[in-house]
Design an enzyme around this catalytic site. Sequence first.
Site, PDB file in Angstrom:
ATOM      1  N   ARG A 244     101.190  32.611  57.651  1.00 33.40           N
ATOM      2  CA  ARG A 244     101.488  31.461  57.036  1.00 33.40           C
ATOM      3  C   ARG A 244     100.865  30.562  58.433  1.00 33.40           C
ATOM      4  O   ARG A 244     101.659  30.963  59.810  1.00 33.40           O
ATOM      5  CB  ARG A 244     102.722  31.202  56.757  1.00 33.40           C
ATOM      6  CG  ARG A 244     103.199  31.547  55.168  1.00 33.40           C
ATOM      7  CD  ARG A 244     102.335  31.005  54.186  1.00 33.40           C
ATOM      8  NE  ARG A 244     102.616  31.292  52.757  1.00 33.40           N
ATOM      9  CZ  ARG A 244     102.067  32.019  52.160  1.00 33.40           C
ATOM     10  NH1 ARG A 244     101.039  32.852  52.698  1.00 33.40           N
ATOM     11  NH2 ARG A 244     102.349  32.276  50.901  1.00 33.40           N
ATOM     12  N   ASP A 268      93.383  33.125  59.006  1.00 32.07           N
ATOM     13  CA  ASP A 268      93.292  33.094  57.731  1.00 32.07           C
ATOM     14  C   ASP A 268      94.133  31.857  57.073  1.00 32.07           C
ATOM     15  O   ASP A 268      93.682  31.244  56.010  1.00 32.07           O
ATOM     16  CB  ASP A 268      93.722  34.169  57.029  1.00 32.07           C
ATOM     17  CG  ASP A 268      93.616  34.109  55.375  1.00 32.07           C
ATOM     18  OD1 ASP A 268      92.354  33.868  54.869  1.00 32.07           O
ATOM     19  OD2 ASP A 268      94.616  34.623  54.741  1.00 32.07           O
ATOM     20  N   GLU A 273      97.203  23.148  56.239  1.00 33.17           N
ATOM     21  CA  GLU A 273      96.152  23.444  55.427  1.00 33.17           C
ATOM     22  C   GLU A 273      95.889  22.570  54.039  1.00 33.17           C
ATOM     23  O   GLU A 273      97.143  22.114  53.693  1.00 33.17           O
ATOM     24  CB  GLU A 273      96.668  24.769  54.637  1.00 33.17           C
ATOM     25  CG  GLU A 273      95.623  25.806  54.569  1.00 33.17           C
ATOM     26  CD  GLU A 273      96.107  27.408  54.238  1.00 33.17           C
ATOM     27  OE1 GLU A 273      96.862  27.993  55.215  1.00 33.17           O
ATOM     28  OE2 GLU A 273      96.124  27.960  53.185  1.00 33.17           O
ATOM     29  N   HIS A 291      92.171  30.893  54.085  1.00 34.61           N
ATOM     30  CA  HIS A 291      93.282  31.687  53.134  1.00 34.61           C
ATOM     31  C   HIS A 291      92.663  32.568  52.019  1.00 34.61           C
ATOM     32  O   HIS A 291      93.048  32.359  50.911  1.00 34.61           O
ATOM     33  CB  HIS A 291      94.091  30.488  52.595  1.00 34.61           C
ATOM     34  CG  HIS A 291      95.587  31.016  52.493  1.00 34.61           C
ATOM     35  ND1 HIS A 291      96.637  30.164  52.513  1.00 34.61           N
ATOM     36  CD2 HIS A 291      96.044  32.286  52.063  1.00 34.61           C
ATOM     37  CE1 HIS A 291      97.672  30.910  52.291  1.00 34.61           C
ATOM     38  NE2 HIS A 291      97.286  32.183  51.884  1.00 34.61           N
ATOM     39  N   ALA A 293      93.160  36.099  52.440  1.00 38.13           N
ATOM     40  CA  ALA A 293      93.427  37.343  52.680  1.00 38.13           C
ATOM     41  C   ALA A 293      93.737  38.182  51.596  1.00 38.13           C
ATOM     42  O   ALA A 293      93.530  39.377  51.326  1.00 38.13           O
ATOM     43  CB  ALA A 293      94.633  37.303  53.654  1.00 38.13           C
TER      44      ALA A 293
HETATM   45  O1  LIG Z   1     100.597  35.636  48.043  1.00 39.88           O
HETATM   46  C1  LIG Z   1     100.529  35.035  49.199  1.00 39.88           C
HETATM   47  O2  LIG Z   1     101.722  34.779  49.647  1.00 39.88           O
HETATM   48  C2  LIG Z   1      99.262  34.523  49.610  1.00 39.88           C
HETATM   49  O3  LIG Z   1      99.182  34.005  50.632  1.00 39.88           O
HETATM   50  C3  LIG Z   1      98.100  34.317  48.668  1.00 39.88           C
HETATM   51  O4  LIG Z   1      97.158  34.811  49.717  1.00 39.88           O
END
Ligand SMILES: O=C(O)C(=O)CO
Length: 353
Positions: A244, A268, A273, A291, A293
């Site tokens: 995060r 990422d 954000e 973002h 990932a």
């Molecule tokens: O599922 C999550 O927490 C995410 O960050 C999605 O990429």
Amino acid sequence: MQLLVAADCRVEVCTSPDVILSNEQIVSLIGHKCDGVLGQLTENWNHELFEALKQAGGKGMSNYAVGYNNVHVPSATERGIPVGNTPGVLTETTAELAAALTLAAARRVVEADVFMRAGKYEGWLPTLFVGHLLQRKTVGIVGAGRIGQAYAKMLVEGHKMDLVYYDPFPQPAFEKYLDGYGKFLESQGDEPIKWRRAESVEELLPQCDVVSLHCLLDDNTRHLMNEARLNMMKDTAVLVNAARGPVIDEVALVKHLKDNPTFMCGLDVFEDEPLMKPGLADCPNAVIVPHIASASLYTRGGMATLAAQNVAALVNGYPVWNKQDITPFLDMPIAEVPKAAPSIVNAKELGIE
Ligand SMILES: O=C(O)C(=O)CO
């Protein structure tokens, strides 16, 4: 959609062109009658939204994400509303993107790509985009949950990197795996990898050539990577964040990247954000992606299935699945999907475990 319809739900899909909805928009979408909501990690699920859902007769909400720092769970619990998430299907996909960022940063892939596209390549040179070798170096992970461990295994096995991990809880099964891999290397006449659990993040940082963050965002981890801790890292290190954004103090990171041109990062996620802190986009030593990932077809499909099944189960009063293994929900003909909510984060608090 099919799961929800099969569970007798009438589904309304938000068609707003806005990528991020305001709470006002969400309250109006909830309206006067709404049994359940499937929401996104960009939404701020606070007391206002849970109150609106409760007033509309809501029986549950699921985040389309494994992380739920955008959900104020106590506000849901106070109102008796279960909150779902989507664990288990993001692990390898997220770890692979963190590994991709690691390699791209260490080997300056994005800078070199931009250079090629700009038509600047005039021929091979010994000094062109020289980066860092990962093989047999040391990788550190902060947070050794499912994703952290999957990432660590990729780098340990793929690049024979030594590992330092920091996690408040020791991870015996992971440690056994690492010992086993070391023994396997030895059996092949190769040097075993070394690993250790650090007592603190401060102990881990100076030892590592790569540090990847895999912790939850909470009050203990907000700005974990601040100016002081960035300064504890090697000036040739790679820092990766697919957890995060606010785990890193992004202003301090921009300064650190500018002061240390050989320091690399792969991001990422971002503190504000979808915005980036001023200056980040100008740092050639930062690899930045939006973002993504969890963005593999397998994972996004799995997240959709789990989130929909959470909502379908809650509105129909099915029990909570209560097992770590969520695979019975995936790739099943709809009639065979278990009649249960795969993952409810406040099940214990609500007494519905
Ligand atoms: O599922 C999550 O927490 C995410 O960050 C999605 O990429």
